[in-house]
Design an enzyme around this catalytic site. Structure first.
Site, PDB file in Angstrom:
ATOM      1  N   ASP A 276       0.993  -1.191  -0.123  1.00 19.94           N
ATOM      2  CA  ASP A 276       0.242  -0.009  -0.114  1.00 19.94           C
ATOM      3  C   ASP A 276       1.024   1.033   0.010  1.00 19.94           C
ATOM      4  O   ASP A 276       1.967   1.137  -0.048  1.00 19.94           O
ATOM      5  CB  ASP A 276      -1.067  -0.113   1.503  1.00 19.94           C
ATOM      6  CG  ASP A 276      -2.263   0.869   0.955  1.00 19.94           C
ATOM      7  OD1 ASP A 276      -2.975   0.530   1.693  1.00 19.94           O
ATOM      8  OD2 ASP A 276      -1.940   1.790   0.282  1.00 19.94           O
TER       9      ASP A 276
HETATM   10  C1  GLC Z   1      -4.314   4.471   0.231  1.00 24.42           C
HETATM   11  C2  GLC Z   1      -5.158   3.234   0.623  1.00 24.42           C
HETATM   12  C3  GLC Z   1      -5.367   2.059  -0.759  1.00 24.42           C
HETATM   13  C4  GLC Z   1      -5.316   2.642  -2.063  1.00 24.42           C
HETATM   14  C5  GLC Z   1      -4.049   3.243  -2.045  1.00 24.42           C
HETATM   15  C6  GLC Z   1      -3.682   4.151  -3.315  1.00 24.42           C
HETATM   16  O1  GLC Z   1      -3.596   4.925   1.310  1.00 24.42           O
HETATM   17  O2  GLC Z   1      -5.084   2.482   1.757  1.00 24.42           O
HETATM   18  O3  GLC Z   1      -6.524   1.552  -0.447  1.00 24.42           O
HETATM   19  O4  GLC Z   1      -5.519   2.000  -2.927  1.00 24.42           O
HETATM   20  O5  GLC Z   1      -3.531   4.319  -1.052  1.00 24.42           O
HETATM   21  O6  GLC Z   1      -4.543   4.987  -3.465  1.00 24.42           O
END
Ligand code: GLC
Length: 740
Positions: A276
């Protein structure tokens, strides 16, 4: 009309006792060719070019466009215009080996046309609608050149203090598995690769605090939190996103148990895992890495292939490999997984999207109709005293009040991708349009601003209410209070909303509360004094038309709660499939499961939802009461629509294992089917449950189906009546590993 959940092919084959090896010579040949293409490419890549394929960077700072032509960035996120995507892709194709990049975005419930948030979709208990919503989202996104979505979110949660509960399917593992698979299939049909997230256990943070640590026994991980992810893998998701949280002291982003043992060795997943956002860098914060180099090393060795916005793989892996601390074979395997997805998506072979494409082509009439149809089935009628709804002939004037009646942005909900507020049909507009057809006068008074910190404009709302036959009060949760980084300790309506509603009720007019929110909210005395309550979640672009359809009876509400609705936030975490205790609740006996200051039960239970029809269940029958573990339970029941209008009912089948080697939940949903019945119509509904689904896991992942009695319940909610028992005549034990 019969809408039945997608069957799990694995279970189906097991059930049918078929050892079906689905293969074909051409498919095997194509696979070999693809792997040979990857081998060839890998053999020509430098270490820096390999690591560049593992680098996932967002549009905007600190993106270094010069780095793209050097092969330093293999994947992008947050690009959402075809022109920018084409610009970056041209640079990627100018790199030495001309490897195309992949472009992803958070497309959860729509791209330009916004569908209801996933938690609302879950309330439809209709996987076909979940698939349809995902098809539309993918079609619109791929039109501008996006190829990959960071969805479906498959985090089961039993704690609505956690704001991201809105992004998932609620509290049930079976409902979650069925809907997650349907979403993966829908995104694929519409042209997007998927990322099931956040792997895993993210939905059970301590205190409901987003990003906080989680403690979940492995057996409970397998039984409760992992089934939706496994369903995504079985449905063919191309990627998985590692979760921010630590699970039992081990950060998911460095957990070899999750990212390799479970995902790859036990489930056979062959796609790639992305971290993430800055998840790898955060291993330092988790206290398991002294610096970026150690964080990069631990993540790649655990099985995390791609570094989202950490830039640690590009910074440290070449050195770690050359120093012998990370085998190059590990990097090669990570790159292979990424290249395999790019090749399967045709990125090496097909032309890029036309850079002149924009999302201005949407919403289309078709996408709006789909969004309206989906939203209509997500609405949950929680209360309807004296048939206040649907709006009847006696109602000649309506006061529409509340801060969310005319909130075209907020009704889209969080994570609304390219959803534009100006596309929305607000609830006010939807009600006005429909009321006009019925010759009903509509007055509007917002009552307060979005957050309702003050109710200076309450007098206008009260005046409108007194002058009208019915009050439709649209209150709830502005979208900024829902989604990521939106944990709450107080679950009541924020600001002065509750005071405003009490004043409106005090006018003596019937008040219908339409809740626009991303979670169940504490209603306190309102629940008793409101005439009706309709949970609308965040209903999306066509929310106004869908809500008006339901309020005026053009649609018969059929939504069911995908989670338990607490009376008080202090009850959380709260869920129906809880374990028994030695002291089950007994009235007037405080030394049993109880609170001193609140009922022990939810205000509204899982699977609950009213409509404008009533449904009765009769003549339930278990076809085969003695079963071996490889057979299938068959239960039939007659469902009758005793109402005066056609409607949809979600027939639900629960089980309980009353005596086992370990405490087993009081109820577990094992099958459901949504059926449409005309007024007065009776239908014989038959549900099938492979006995293979009636077992449970041990901490080491062993799956156990024990012999003995299983109680069976069938009805329209988790309060379903017991209809009988079956006897499983043999024990089955299945080891977790699929073999090395
Ligand atoms: C965020 C979220 C995730 C998302 C990613 C990209 O922090 O936790 O669900 O897909 O960043 O935006």
């Amino acid at each position: 009309m019969r809408i039945c959940p997608a069957l799990n092919l694995t279970s189906l084959f097991r059930t049918l006792g078929l050892l079906v090896v689905v293969s074909s010579a051409p498919a095997a040949r194509a696979q070999d060719n693809l792997e040979h293409r990857i081998d060839d490419l890998l053999s020509r890549m430098t270490l820096e070019e390999k690591v560049g394929q593992l680098n996932l960077i967002s549009h905007g700072p600190p993106l270094n466009w010069d780095n793209i032509a050097k092969g330093g960035i293999g994947a992008f996120l947050n690009f959402n215009s075809a022109e920018e995507i084409a610009r970056a892709q041209r640079l990627a194709r100018e790199s030495r080996l001309k490897i195309p990049a992949i472009f992803g975005l958070d497309i959860l419930h729509g791209f330009r046309t916004q569908f209801p948030v996933p938690l609302g979709e879950a309330a439809s208990f209709n996987p076909e609608l979940s698939r349809l919503a995902s098809v539309w989202a993918a079609r619109e996104a791929s039109h501008v050149g996006l190829q990959w979505t960071f969805a479906p979110m498959a985090d089961l949660s039993r704690d609505s203090r956690w704001g991201r509960i809105v992004e998932g399917f609620g509290e049930d593992p079976y409902l979650g598995a069925v809907l997650t698979a349907a979403r993966v299939k829908g995104f694929h049909e519409g042209g997007l690769a998927t990322t099931v997230k956040h792997f895993a256990g993210y939905g059970a943070p301590q205190g409901g605090r987003d990003y906080d640590t989680t403690f979940i026994p492995r057996a409970e991980m397998y039984d409760i939190y992992l089934p939706s992810f496994r369903a995504a893998v079985e449905a063919g998701t191309e990627s998985v996103m590692a979760a921010f949280n630590a699970l039992n002291g081990s950060p998911a982003t460095a957990s070899g148990w999750l990212q390799t043992d479970v995902l790859r060795r036990q489930w056979g997943f062959r796609g790639f895992v992305t971290s993430d956002w800055s998840g790898i860098a955060e291993l330092v914060g988790h206290g398991i890495a002294a610096d970026g180099a150690e964080a990069a090393r631990k993540a790649i060795l655990a099985g995390v292939d791609m570094d989202m916005m950490g830039e640690l793989y590009v910074s440290h892996l070449p050195t770690e490999v050359r120093a012998g601390r990370v085998p190059e074979a590990v990097v090669n395997e990570a790159v292979r997984r990424v290249l395999r997805t790019k090749m399967r998506l045709g990125l090496f072979d097909r032309p890029d999207a036309d850079p002149s494409h924009t999302d201005a082509a949407f919403p289309s009439l078709e996408s709006r109709k789909a969004a309206r149809d989906v939203a209509a089935e997500t609405l949950v009628l929680l209360k309807n005293r004296n048939e206040t709804l649907p709006v009847g002939a006696g109602i000649r004037s309506i006061a529409v009040v509340g801060p969310l009646a005319n909130a075209p942005r907020d009704q889209l909900g969080p994570h609304a991708a390219r959803g534009h507020a100006q596309d929305s049909v607000s609830l006010l507009d939807g009600i006005r349009t429909r009321a006009a057809k019925a010759g009903v006068e509509v007055r509007h008074a917002p009552t307060c601003d979005l957050f309702c910190r003050t109710i200076d404009h309450l007098p206008e709302a009260l005046e409108a209410a007194r002058a009208s036959d019915l009050v439709i009060a649209v209150f709830g949760e502005p979208q900024d209070l829902s989604g990521e980084a939106a944990s709450r300790t107080r679950m009541a309506l924020t600001g002065k909303q509750e005071d405003a509603l009490k004043a409106l009720i005090a006018t003596g007019k019937p008040v219908v509360l339409v809740l626009v929110a991303g979670r169940p909210l504490e209603l306190n005395s309102l629940a008793e004094n409101l005439s009706a309550i309709l949970m609308a979640w965040y209903p999306g672009t066509e929310g106004g038309t869908a809500v008006a359809d339901a309020l005026f009876g053009d649609v018969n509400p059929s939504g069911k709660l995908p989670l338990s609705w607490p009376r008080a936030g202090g009850q959380l975490p709260l869920y129906y499939n809880r374990l028994p205790t030695g002291r089950p609740p007994l009235p007037n006996n405080r030394f049993t499961l109880s609170y001193l200051d609140e009922e022990i039960t939810p205000l509204f239970p899982f699977g609950w939802g009213l409509g404008y029809s009533n449904f009765t269940y009769s003549n339930a029958h278990i076809a085969n009461a003695r079963l071996t573990a490889d057979e299938t339970l068959e239960v039939s029941v007659t469902v009758t629509n005793t109402g005066h209008r056609a409607g949809k009912e979600v027939v639900q089948l629960y089980m309980r294992d009353p005596v086992a080697s370990r405490s087993r939940p009081l109820r577990e949903l094992k099958s459901f089917e949504k059926v449409s019945l005309e007024a007065g119509e009776s239908r014989r509904v038959t549900l099938h449950v492979p006995v293979d689904r009636l077992g449970f896991h041990l901490d080491d992942g062993t799956y156990l189906i024990e012999r003995g009695a299983i109680q069976v319940f069938v009805g329209g909610s988790s309060l379903a009546e017991k209809i009988g028992e079956i006897d499983i005549t043999n024990e089955t034990r299945r080891a977790p590993l699929l073999g090395e």
